[in-house]
Scaffold this motif. Structure first.
Motif, PDB file in Angstrom:
ATOM      1  N   MET A   1       0.820  -1.209   0.000  1.00 11.50           N
ATOM      2  CA  MET A   1       0.000   0.000   0.000  1.00 11.50           C
ATOM      3  C   MET A   1       0.854   1.259   0.000  1.00 11.50           C
ATOM      4  O   MET A   1       0.470   2.303  -0.521  1.00 11.50           O
ATOM      5  N   GLY A   2       2.039   1.158   0.613  1.00 11.88           N
ATOM      6  CA  GLY A   2       2.954   2.301   0.580  1.00 11.88           C
ATOM      7  C   GLY A   2       3.341   2.661  -0.841  1.00 11.88           C
ATOM      8  O   GLY A   2       3.325   3.835  -1.235  1.00 11.88           O
ATOM      9  N   PHE A   3       3.679   1.641  -1.631  1.00  9.71           N
ATOM     10  CA  PHE A   3       4.091   1.921  -3.010  1.00  9.71           C
ATOM     11  C   PHE A   3       2.912   2.287  -3.902  1.00  9.71           C
ATOM     12  O   PHE A   3       3.073   3.016  -4.878  1.00  9.71           O
ATOM     13  N   PHE A   4       1.743   1.781  -3.580  1.00 10.87           N
ATOM     14  CA  PHE A   4       0.537   2.227  -4.276  1.00 10.87           C
ATOM     15  C   PHE A   4       0.386   3.735  -4.119  1.00 10.87           C
ATOM     16  O   PHE A   4       0.183   4.476  -5.077  1.00 10.87           O
ATOM     17  N   LYS A   5       0.508   4.192  -2.879  1.00 11.64           N
ATOM     18  CA  LYS A   5       0.360   5.619  -2.603  1.00 11.64           C
ATOM     19  C   LYS A   5       1.490   6.432  -3.219  1.00 11.64           C
ATOM     20  O   LYS A   5       1.264   7.524  -3.745  1.00 11.64           O
ATOM     21  N   ASP A   6       2.711   5.913  -3.146  1.00  6.77           N
ATOM     22  CA  ASP A   6       3.852   6.628  -3.724  1.00  6.77           C
ATOM     23  C   ASP A   6       3.603   6.956  -5.188  1.00  6.77           C
ATOM     24  O   ASP A   6       3.796   8.087  -5.637  1.00  6.77           O
ATOM     25  N   ALA A   7       3.199   5.943  -5.945  1.00 10.46           N
ATOM     26  CA  ALA A   7       2.987   6.146  -7.382  1.00 10.46           C
ATOM     27  C   ALA A   7       1.785   7.041  -7.644  1.00 10.46           C
ATOM     28  O   ALA A   7       1.822   7.898  -8.535  1.00 10.46           O
ATOM     29  N   TYR A   8       0.723   6.833  -6.879  1.00 10.57           N
ATOM     30  CA  TYR A   8      -0.463   7.678  -7.066  1.00 10.57           C
ATOM     31  C   TYR A   8      -0.102   9.143  -6.877  1.00 10.57           C
ATOM     32  O   TYR A   8      -0.442  10.002  -7.704  1.00 10.57           O
ATOM     33  N   ASP A   9       0.601   9.449  -5.796  1.00 13.71           N
ATOM     34  CA  ASP A   9       0.929  10.843  -5.485  1.00 13.71           C
ATOM     35  C   ASP A   9       1.874  11.460  -6.512  1.00 13.71           C
ATOM     36  O   ASP A   9       1.752  12.637  -6.851  1.00 13.71           O
ATOM     37  N   LEU A  10       2.835  10.668  -7.006  1.00 14.04           N
ATOM     38  CA  LEU A  10       3.800  11.215  -7.961  1.00 14.04           C
ATOM     39  C   LEU A  10       3.178  11.476  -9.325  1.00 14.04           C
ATOM     40  O   LEU A  10       3.547  12.432 -10.011  1.00 14.04           O
ATOM     41  N   PHE A  11       2.208  10.631  -9.735  1.00 18.99           N
ATOM     42  CA  PHE A  11       1.735  10.706 -11.109  1.00 18.99           C
ATOM     43  C   PHE A  11       0.329  11.276 -11.273  1.00 18.99           C
ATOM     44  O   PHE A  11      -0.080  11.589 -12.387  1.00 18.99           O
ATOM     45  N   CYS A  12      -0.428  11.437 -10.177  1.00 17.05           N
ATOM     46  CA  CYS A  12      -1.770  12.015 -10.326  1.00 17.05           C
ATOM     47  C   CYS A  12      -1.684  13.475 -10.772  1.00 17.05           C
ATOM     48  O   CYS A  12      -2.622  14.000 -11.386  1.00 17.05           O
ATOM     49  N   ILE A  13      -0.570  14.134 -10.488  1.00 16.97           N
ATOM     50  CA  ILE A  13      -0.415  15.532 -10.892  1.00 16.97           C
ATOM     51  C   ILE A  13      -0.461  15.673 -12.410  1.00 16.97           C
ATOM     52  O   ILE A  13      -0.860  16.718 -12.943  1.00 16.97           O
ATOM     53  N   THR A  14      -0.071  14.613 -13.135  1.00 14.02           N
ATOM     54  CA  THR A  14      -0.087  14.643 -14.600  1.00 14.02           C
ATOM     55  C   THR A  14      -1.499  14.866 -15.129  1.00 14.02           C
ATOM     56  O   THR A  14      -1.688  15.555 -16.139  1.00 14.02           O
ATOM     57  N   THR A  15      -2.487  14.306 -14.454  1.00 10.99           N
ATOM     58  CA  THR A  15      -3.861  14.386 -14.960  1.00 10.99           C
ATOM     59  C   THR A  15      -4.492  15.759 -14.739  1.00 10.99           C
ATOM     60  O   THR A  15      -5.452  16.110 -15.425  1.00 10.99           O
ATOM     61  N   VAL A  16      -3.970  16.526 -13.783  1.00  7.61           N
ATOM     62  CA  VAL A  16      -4.609  17.813 -13.457  1.00  7.61           C
ATOM     63  C   VAL A  16      -3.729  19.025 -13.722  1.00  7.61           C
ATOM     64  O   VAL A  16      -4.152  20.158 -13.493  1.00  7.61           O
ATOM     65  N   ALA A  17      -2.509  18.809 -14.213  1.00  6.50           N
ATOM     66  CA  ALA A  17      -1.594  19.939 -14.436  1.00  6.50           C
ATOM     67  C   ALA A  17      -2.170  20.935 -15.444  1.00  6.50           C
ATOM     68  O   ALA A  17      -2.086  22.153 -15.253  1.00  6.50           O
ATOM     69  N   LYS A  18      -2.753  20.432 -16.527  1.00  4.51           N
ATOM     70  CA  LYS A  18      -3.335  21.336 -17.517  1.00  4.51           C
ATOM     71  C   LYS A  18      -4.535  22.086 -16.952  1.00  4.51           C
ATOM     72  O   LYS A  18      -4.784  23.244 -17.311  1.00  4.51           O
ATOM     73  N   LEU A  19      -5.266  21.442 -16.068  1.00  4.15           N
ATOM     74  CA  LEU A  19      -6.408  22.090 -15.433  1.00  4.15           C
ATOM     75  C   LEU A  19      -5.947  23.279 -14.584  1.00  4.15           C
ATOM     76  O   LEU A  19      -6.603  24.332 -14.563  1.00  4.15           O
ATOM     77  N   LEU A  20      -4.820  23.140 -13.900  1.00  2.00           N
ATOM     78  CA  LEU A  20      -4.283  24.245 -13.102  1.00  2.00           C
ATOM     79  C   LEU A  20      -3.990  25.456 -13.989  1.00  2.00           C
ATOM     80  O   LEU A  20      -4.241  26.603 -13.607  1.00  2.00           O
ATOM     81  N   GLY A  21      -3.465  25.195 -15.176  1.00  2.00           N
ATOM     82  CA  GLY A  21      -3.204  26.286 -16.109  1.00  2.00           C
ATOM     83  C   GLY A  21      -4.485  26.981 -16.543  1.00  2.00           C
ATOM     84  O   GLY A  21      -4.544  28.215 -16.620  1.00  2.00           O
ATOM     85  N   ARG A  22      -5.513  26.217 -16.810  1.00  2.00           N
ATOM     86  CA  ARG A  22      -6.771  26.802 -17.269  1.00  2.00           C
ATOM     87  C   ARG A  22      -7.477  27.570 -16.157  1.00  2.00           C
ATOM     88  O   ARG A  22      -8.186  28.545 -16.407  1.00  2.00           O
ATOM     89  N   LEU A  23      -7.282  27.121 -14.910  1.00  2.00           N
ATOM     90  CA  LEU A  23      -7.927  27.799 -13.789  1.00  2.00           C
ATOM     91  C   LEU A  23      -7.209  29.080 -13.380  1.00  2.00           C
ATOM     92  O   LEU A  23      -7.847  30.107 -13.118  1.00  2.00           O
ATOM     93  N   TYR A  24      -5.886  29.030 -13.327  1.00  2.00           N
ATOM     94  CA  TYR A  24      -5.137  30.112 -12.688  1.00  2.00           C
ATOM     95  C   TYR A  24      -4.297  30.960 -13.650  1.00  2.00           C
ATOM     96  O   TYR A  24      -3.745  31.969 -13.229  1.00  2.00           O
ATOM     97  N   TYR A  25      -4.223  30.553 -14.902  1.00  2.00           N
ATOM     98  CA  TYR A  25      -3.466  31.349 -15.874  1.00  2.00           C
ATOM     99  C   TYR A  25      -4.332  31.678 -17.091  1.00  2.00           C
ATOM    100  O   TYR A  25      -3.861  31.729 -18.210  1.00  2.00           O
ATOM    101  N   TYR A  26      -5.610  31.891 -16.806  1.00  2.00           N
ATOM    102  CA  TYR A  26      -6.579  32.254 -17.846  1.00  2.00           C
ATOM    103  C   TYR A  26      -6.542  33.764 -18.086  1.00  2.00           C
ATOM    104  O   TYR A  26      -6.502  34.562 -17.143  1.00  2.00           O
ATOM    105  N   PRO A 197      -5.183   5.609   1.277  1.00  2.00           N
ATOM    106  CA  PRO A 197      -4.501   4.317   1.452  1.00  2.00           C
ATOM    107  C   PRO A 197      -3.403   4.346   2.507  1.00  2.00           C
ATOM    108  O   PRO A 197      -3.150   3.339   3.169  1.00  2.00           O
ATOM    109  N   ALA A 198      -2.749   5.495   2.686  1.00  2.64           N
ATOM    110  CA  ALA A 198      -1.710   5.593   3.711  1.00  2.64           C
ATOM    111  C   ALA A 198      -2.314   5.477   5.109  1.00  2.64           C
ATOM    112  O   ALA A 198      -1.761   4.802   5.987  1.00  2.64           O
ATOM    113  N   LEU A 199      -3.442   6.113   5.331  1.00  4.78           N
ATOM    114  CA  LEU A 199      -4.110   6.021   6.629  1.00  4.78           C
ATOM    115  C   LEU A 199      -4.510   4.586   6.945  1.00  4.78           C
ATOM    116  O   LEU A 199      -4.409   4.126   8.082  1.00  4.78           O
ATOM    117  N   LEU A 200      -4.957   3.857   5.919  1.00  4.57           N
ATOM    118  CA  LEU A 200      -5.388   2.475   6.112  1.00  4.57           C
ATOM    119  C   LEU A 200      -4.216   1.551   6.446  1.00  4.57           C
ATOM    120  O   LEU A 200      -4.412   0.465   6.981  1.00  4.57           O
TER     121      LEU A 200
END
Length: 484
Positions: A1-26, A197-200
């Motif tokens: 579960m530790g490595f599940f969380k590690d990968a989730y946290d490192l790579f979930c930013i990829t899915t929302v990085a463009k959204l941050l640009g559209r929200l805050y650099y419009y 998952p880390a809390l669990l």
């Protein structure tokens, strides 16, 4: 579960990085042009956690050898939980200050993630026997693939829900150019999900005893070792205090001595260079997916879809690439690491990754190959008193390569120029061939105990064919431990 969380946290930013640009650099003066993160800010948002990971690997790796992995294992988890939540609660009076807060918390999130690498690898390798050690470490690391899948899946499901709830923009322009204000909640929920998952996992982490090898060899406590291992394996161990002391005395050569260099210098160079070269390619692939997908026609370009649809499009492509390429690769390593060995799998993986024209297969062979074996080998090659530190050094070299991927390769692909992307892929193919060559510095470890591999049992030096002549100095019960 530790490595599940590690990968989730490192790579979930990829899915929302463009959204941050559209929200805050419009730019409200140019409503038909979606907002986009400036290149430098994009690189910091997606790559700052890697700086934290490198730092955490070195700090916690050293602490793991000094204090014992168990004592610091829970700290890494708490750091990850707190910083994942705080990342989603990032605040600021301006776009720049909000992004700065986000980067601050993601650095410390990476710091906790970094600690998980050497500590988890050391714990699992020292508990496993020589037949199951490779599959055990590979199975643990394969949870990284599950984490990447969930990064895409969670983002995909949440964006679909948000799209259903908020289909139209509040802007008086064509909806396909819009950025729904409610999308500000979307990226925050995606980032905070990683805390669950880390809390669990925390309770079970705290119940885990220190490894028998650390307690015996480093602390010299044979009685506690017998009690701990007897509880884990449900068998009775005989206490042999004199032999534990003899074993400990045989492994006191200084860290930077000629003896250390003769035994492990080449191995350390091999594990550090291969992990460094692998992560240039691996993180380049994963962090630049959002930019490569439109160029390959896998997703639509930003002007064609609204903000939440763009998250859905990107996360869906990431999910299917992970399911069909990334995830199977990890589990092929699990299935074949004993039969084929670490050395062969790493060579084949580096070689096949060089063919970047087969884009989906590079994800498969990264994981049925060096992304798994570069994690496994440092956990097996080095002696108990240095295992966590030198796994950390190898992993930190990897994160240095990852930063090249995030800050150099990613910058080259951000302009969506197809020729730039092709050039970057050719350069990455070359780094993979270098990794193929440096693999020859590393011996095969399958079928041997950790003491035999590292020379802790008093074995003679390994020769070029990686054979070992064992001497009689060994821990009473060591063979029983390896059998069980």
């Amino acid at each position: 579960m530790g490595f599940f969380k590690d990968a989730y946290d490192l790579f979930c930013i990829t899915t929302v990085a463009k959204l941050l640009g559209r929200l805050y650099y419009y730019d409200p003066q140019n409503p038909l042009k979606p907002g986009k993160l400036p290149n430098g800010i994009n690189n910091m948002v997606t790559g700052v956690a890697l700086f934290g990971t490198l730092s955490g690997q070195l700090v916690f790796g050293w602490l793991g050898d000094k204090l014992g992995c168990k004592k610091v294992y829970g700290i890494t988890l708490l750091v990850m939980v707190v910083c994942a939540i705080c990342s989603g609660l990032s605040f600021g009076s301006s776009s720049g200050s909000l992004i700065g807060t986000l980067c601050f918390f993601r650095f410390w999130l990476g710091f906790g993630i970094g600690g998980d690498y050497p500590l988890s690898a050391t714990i699992i390798s020292e508990y496993a026997n020589k037949k199951t050690r490779g599959p055990f470490i590979a199975a643990m690391f394969a949870m990284q693939g599950v984490g990447i899948i969930f990064a895409g899946l969670v983002s995909m499901c949440l964006s679909a829900i948000f799209l259903e709830l908020y289909p139209a923009s509040s802007f008086n322009v064509d909806p396909i150019f819009s950025t729904q204000p409610e999308a500000d909640y979307l990226w925050r929920i995606v980032l905070m999900f990683g805390a669950l998952p880390a809390l669990l996992t925390y309770y079970w982490r705290m119940k885990m005893p220190e490894t028998g090898r650390y307690t015996a060899i480093i602390e010299g406590n044979a009685k506690q070792t017998a009690a701990d291992m007897g509880g884990v394996l449900d068998i009775e161990f005989q206490v042999e205090t004199d032999k534990v002391s003899q074993f400990k005395e045989a492994n006191k050569y200084p860290l930077l001595s000629q003896e250390f260099y003769d035994w492990h210098g080449r191995h350390l160079i091999g594990t550090m260079t291969t992990w460094f070269l692998l992560d240039i390619a691996f993180y380049s692939q994963n962090l630049t997916q959002k930019d490569i997908f439109p160029a390959m026609g896998l997703t639509k370009n930003a002007p064609q879809i609204n903000a939440i649809e763009e998250v859905l499009d990107t996360s869906r492509a990431m999910f299917f690439i992970a399911m069909l390429g990334t995830f199977p690769g990890y589990w092929f390593t699990f299935l074949f690491i004993v039969k084929l060995g670490r050395f062969t799998i790493q060579l084949v993986g580096f070689f096949m990754m060089s063919f970047f024209l087969l884009y989906g297969l590079t994800f498969f062979f990264a994981n049925f190959g060096p992304n798994s074996t570069t994690f496994v080998l440092p956990a097996e090659l080095f002696p108990t008193r240095l295992r966590s530190t030198y796994h950390a050094l190898s992993a930190a070299a990897g994160k240095a390569g990852a930063m090249i991927g995030a800050f150099v390769v990613q910058t080259y692909t951000l302009d969506d120029n197809v020729n730039h992307i092709k050039t970057a892929l050719i350069i990455l193919a070359f780094t993979n061939m270098l990794g193929f060559g440096f693999t020859f510095l590393i011996p095969e470890t399958k079928g041997r105990s950790l003491e035999e591999i590292s020379g802790e049992d008093g074995s003679g030096r390994q020769n070029e064919t990686h054979t070992v002549t064992r001497r009689s100095v060994s821990l009473q019960g060591s063979s029983r431990l390896e059998t069980h």
